[in-house]
Design an enzyme around this catalytic site. Structure first.
Site, PDB file in Angstrom:
ATOM      1  N   LEU A   1     -10.749  -0.644  -5.275  1.00 21.64           N
ATOM      2  CA  LEU A   1      -9.788  -0.536  -6.376  1.00 21.64           C
ATOM      3  C   LEU A   1      -9.071  -1.863  -6.606  1.00 21.64           C
ATOM      4  O   LEU A   1      -8.893  -2.666  -5.697  1.00 21.64           O
ATOM      5  CB  LEU A   1      -8.766   0.583  -6.105  1.00 21.64           C
ATOM      6  CG  LEU A   1      -7.804   0.475  -4.914  1.00 21.64           C
ATOM      7  CD1 LEU A   1      -6.663  -0.476  -5.160  1.00 21.64           C
ATOM      8  CD2 LEU A   1      -7.268   1.837  -4.589  1.00 21.64           C
TER       9      LEU A   1
ATOM     10  N   CYS B   1      -5.637  -9.554  -1.202  1.00 22.08           N
ATOM     11  CA  CYS B   1      -7.041  -9.392  -0.811  1.00 22.08           C
ATOM     12  C   CYS B   1      -7.862 -10.683  -0.841  1.00 22.08           C
ATOM     13  O   CYS B   1      -8.378 -11.092   0.193  1.00 22.08           O
ATOM     14  CB  CYS B   1      -7.699  -8.342  -1.697  1.00 22.08           C
ATOM     15  SG  CYS B   1      -7.031  -6.698  -1.363  1.00 22.08           S
TER      16      CYS B   1
ATOM     17  N   ARG C   1       2.260 -10.707  -3.065  1.00 21.32           N
ATOM     18  CA  ARG C   1       1.643 -11.346  -1.899  1.00 21.32           C
ATOM     19  C   ARG C   1       0.739 -12.503  -2.358  1.00 21.32           C
ATOM     20  O   ARG C   1      -0.108 -12.326  -3.216  1.00 21.32           O
ATOM     21  CB  ARG C   1       0.857 -10.305  -1.087  1.00 21.32           C
ATOM     22  CG  ARG C   1       1.789  -9.300  -0.402  1.00 21.32           C
ATOM     23  CD  ARG C   1       1.051  -8.235   0.362  1.00 21.32           C
ATOM     24  NE  ARG C   1       0.517  -7.182  -0.474  1.00 21.32           N
ATOM     25  CZ  ARG C   1      -0.041  -6.051  -0.012  1.00 21.32           C
ATOM     26  NH1 ARG C   1      -0.145  -5.862   1.288  1.00 21.32           N
ATOM     27  NH2 ARG C   1      -0.507  -5.133  -0.837  1.00 21.32           N
TER      28      ARG C   1
HETATM   29  N1  LIG Z   1      -4.236  -3.738  -2.067  1.00 22.52           N
HETATM   30  C1  LIG Z   1      -5.450  -3.722  -2.573  1.00 22.52           C
HETATM   31  O1  LIG Z   1      -5.669  -3.965  -3.778  1.00 22.52           O
HETATM   32  C2  LIG Z   1      -6.638  -3.413  -1.706  1.00 22.52           C
HETATM   33  C3  LIG Z   1      -7.858  -3.098  -2.308  1.00 22.52           C
HETATM   34  C4  LIG Z   1      -8.941  -2.789  -1.496  1.00 22.52           C
HETATM   35  C5  LIG Z   1      -8.808  -2.838  -0.109  1.00 22.52           C
HETATM   36  N2  LIG Z   1      -7.626  -3.172   0.451  1.00 22.52           N
HETATM   37  C6  LIG Z   1      -7.519  -3.168   1.917  1.00 22.52           C
HETATM   38  O2  LIG Z   1      -6.895  -1.943   2.317  1.00 22.52           O
HETATM   39  C7  LIG Z   1      -6.073  -2.163   3.483  1.00 22.52           C
HETATM   40  C8  LIG Z   1      -4.642  -1.738   3.179  1.00 22.52           C
HETATM   41  O3  LIG Z   1      -4.145  -2.572   2.149  1.00 22.52           O
HETATM   42  P1  LIG Z   1      -2.799  -2.240   1.357  1.00 22.52           P
HETATM   43  O4  LIG Z   1      -2.681  -3.236   0.272  1.00 22.52           O
HETATM   44  O5  LIG Z   1      -2.756  -0.794   1.039  1.00 22.52           O
HETATM   45  O6  LIG Z   1      -1.714  -2.557   2.505  1.00 22.52           O
HETATM   46  P2  LIG Z   1      -0.158  -2.213   2.474  1.00 22.52           P
HETATM   47  O7  LIG Z   1       0.489  -3.232   3.328  1.00 22.52           O
HETATM   48  O8  LIG Z   1       0.309  -2.004   1.075  1.00 22.52           O
HETATM   49  O9  LIG Z   1      -0.083  -0.772   3.198  1.00 22.52           O
HETATM   50  C9  LIG Z   1      -0.322  -0.572   4.554  1.00 22.52           C
HETATM   51  C10 LIG Z   1       0.571   0.559   5.038  1.00 22.52           C
HETATM   52  O10 LIG Z   1       0.237   0.866   6.398  1.00 22.52           O
HETATM   53  C11 LIG Z   1       1.448   1.199   7.071  1.00 22.52           C
HETATM   54  N3  LIG Z   1       1.250   1.116   8.522  1.00 22.52           N
HETATM   55  C12 LIG Z   1       1.213   0.025   9.309  1.00 22.52           C
HETATM   56  N4  LIG Z   1       0.992   0.378  10.587  1.00 22.52           N
HETATM   57  C13 LIG Z   1       0.896   1.731  10.607  1.00 22.52           C
HETATM   58  C14 LIG Z   1       0.669   2.673  11.621  1.00 22.52           C
HETATM   59  N5  LIG Z   1       0.516   2.320  12.885  1.00 22.52           N
HETATM   60  N6  LIG Z   1       0.632   3.970  11.262  1.00 22.52           N
HETATM   61  C15 LIG Z   1       0.806   4.370   9.999  1.00 22.52           C
HETATM   62  N7  LIG Z   1       1.017   3.507   8.985  1.00 22.52           N
HETATM   63  C16 LIG Z   1       1.058   2.199   9.294  1.00 22.52           C
HETATM   64  C17 LIG Z   1       2.467   0.244   6.512  1.00 22.52           C
HETATM   65  O11 LIG Z   1       3.789   0.687   6.741  1.00 22.52           O
HETATM   66  C18 LIG Z   1       2.064   0.228   5.033  1.00 22.52           C
HETATM   67  O12 LIG Z   1       2.770   1.221   4.302  1.00 22.52           O
HETATM   68  C19 LIG Z   1      -6.237  -3.638   3.823  1.00 22.52           C
HETATM   69  O13 LIG Z   1      -7.272  -3.783   4.752  1.00 22.52           O
HETATM   70  C20 LIG Z   1      -6.642  -4.265   2.496  1.00 22.52           C
HETATM   71  O14 LIG Z   1      -7.407  -5.438   2.674  1.00 22.52           O
HETATM   72  C21 LIG Z   1      -6.525  -3.448  -0.311  1.00 22.52           C
END
Ligand SMILES: NC(=O)c1ccc[n+]([C@@H]2O[C@H](COP(=O)([O-])OP(=O)(O)OC[C@H]3O[C@@H](n4cnc5c(N)ncnc54)[C@H](O)[C@@H]3O)[C@@H](O)[C@H]2O)c1
Length: 437
Positions: A151, A261, A329
């Site tokens: 996404l 990302c 970010r």
């Molecule tokens: N943001 C994007 O557009 C996107 C798209 C595709 C893939 N990704 C990947 O998805 C993953 C997550 O990205 P994001 O942007 O959602 O990150 P984010 O930082 O927005 O969200 C991560 C969440 O995990 C929580 N968290 C941390 N440790 C935890 C634990 N032990 N237990 C429960 N919750 C915990 C944090 O509090 C936070 O709310 C990453 O690997 C990223 O590369 C992100």
């Protein structure tokens, strides 16, 4: 189905809400108590078009709930998604401490077959590490599979509800069936669910983001060359984009890619390659070009002000790393602001959604305007760093009236050169002829 999503950030909240929207019962788990409280009380924690409405609907229908308690979250779930951060470690490789930490905890809590699905972006070999981390504490049956998320922030709900493709890395027939059923409502129009081995699924995500970043850096280099050779990058872009093999999308030059990302994923793939004794030369160049590009406007600004920005005041439109998100970010705007402050200038900023996030990290070092026009008062020039739609057709008379001089530095090529010439602006953009007063 009953689903748990661990990590309720950009990916987790969209994933959880969209699965609830197709009738599943979803529990989102996060360690951030404040976030869980807000979400439980119906307050959305991120800006993402279309998300609020389905979030409210599913919360009300009790298909969506939030907790900080992992045991409570996964107890009844048949499927557990991990949507946890994978930030760059000191050497640029993906830090797996969140993913593996939660996997270890899950191992202590399992008492029945579940499918654990990794949605975080992770290097090849992580599914096995997750499997091992669970297996240290649980000896029963479970599957760990890789299901990278593609996404895009800003259109995340649309991307999730109608994905171009769903990639699933697993060799387990049982998990394959669960995943086919789960994703069936999202691919009714025939977009593919592509099953493959775990390693290929994990690498697919990095390869996709790295390829897109390469396209951006490539066009930014073409833009730089256009400036040197007197060509217009808009024309070159249209000229090459009409070739099907190249495609029209992702060819816009600008002030570099940012976000959570691309920068980290390109770096992590370079790191993975190093570990496999392979030197990924193209990506090294992609990163270097992007690093320079983020502050590409600074020399142009300095040269306009005779190399002295001390006491100059700038208005800056756009803080989010791209439009339609509040995510800052690695946003290029932040690099520009820091460079301007470092040169002794002052800055007033405006962004439709990202002001609070910037205020949290930049505090009183800059000023925050109420509106895009308030931002301009008494500024020596306007700088545009994000292509929000509302910046595309502004009231130029108003801009000229509020700025000290009619000077715009546009990092996103929003305006037509001919029109800017007619309006009498000093207008500099990326890879196009400057209009000089
Ligand atoms: N943001 C994007 O557009 C996107 C798209 C595709 C893939 N990704 C990947 O998805 C993953 C997550 O990205 P994001 O942007 O959602 O990150 P984010 O930082 O927005 O969200 C991560 C969440 O995990 C929580 N968290 C941390 N440790 C935890 C634990 N032990 N237990 C429960 N919750 C915990 C944090 O509090 C936070 O709310 C990453 O690997 C990223 O590369 C992100």
């Amino acid at each position: 189905m009953k689903i748990a999503v661990v990590g309720t950030g950009y990916v987790g909240l969209v994933t959880g809400t969209c699965f609830a929207e197709t009738g599943n019962k979803v529990t989102c788990v996060d360690i951030d108590q404040e976030k869980v409280d807000k979400l439980s009380n119906g307050k959305i924690t991120i800006y993402e078009p279309g998300l609020e409405k389905i979030f409210q609907r599913n919360l009300k229908e009790e298909r969506l709930r939030f907790t900080t308690d992992l045991a409570d979250g996964i107890r009844d779930a048949e499927i557990v998604f991990l949507a946890l951060p994978t930030p760059p470690g000191e050497d640029g490789s993906a830090d797996l401490k969140y993913v593996l930490g939660v996997a270890g905890e899950i191992g202590k809590l399992l008492n029945d077959y579940k499918v654990i699905i990794n949605k975080s972006t992770v290097p090849v070999g992580t599914a096995k590490k997750v499997r091992d981390a669970i297996g240290q504490n649980y000896k029963g049956e479970y599957d760990v599979i890789s299901n990278p998320e593609f996404l895009r922030e800003g259109v995340a709900v649309e991307d999730f509800m109608k994905p171009d493709r769903v990639v699933i890395g697993t060799t387990s027939e049982r998990a394959r069936k669960v995943m086919s059923d789960l994703y069936a409502p999202f691919v009714r129009q025939g977009n593919p669910v592509i099953f493959m081995d775990e390693a290929s699924a994990e690498l697919t995500k990095y390869a996709a983001n790295s390829f897109l970043a390469t396209k951006i850096s490539f066009m930014n280099e073409v833009a730089r060359l256009c400036e040197k050779l007197g060509a217009d990058v808009d024309m070159v872009r249209r000229g090459i984009g009409s070739d099907d093999r190249i495609g029209k999308r992702f060819l816009f030059p600008g002030i570099g890619y940012g976000g959570s990302c691309f920068p980290k994923d390109v770096q992590a793939l370079v790191r993975s390659a190093h570990e496999a004794n392979y030197d990924f030369r193209i990506l090294e160049a992609v990163m270097a070009v992007n690093e320079d590009q983020k502050t590409f406007l600074i020399p142009k600004i300095k040269s306009h002000f005779e190399d002295n920005l001390i006491g100059k005041h700038f208005a800056l439109w756009g803080l989010a790393f791209k439009p339609n998100t509040d995510d800052i970010r690695e946003a290029p705007a932040l690099y520009i602001i820091k460079a301007l402050l470092g040169e002794g200038a002052t800055v007033t900023v405006f962004d439709p959604e990202a002001m609070d996030n910037v205020q949290r990290i930049m505090g009183t070092t800059i000023e925050y305007a109420e509106s895009q026009y308030d931002c301009l008062k008494d500024a020596d020039a306007l700088i545009i760093a994000t292509e929000w739609n509302e910046f595309r057709t502004p009231d130029f008379d108003k801009i000229a009236g509020l700025l000290k001089d009619s000077v715009i530095f546009d990092g996103r090529n929003l305006f037509d050169l001919g029109e800017m010439q007619k309006l009498g602006f000093h207008y500099e953009s990326i890879g196009r002829k400057p209009i000089t007063l």
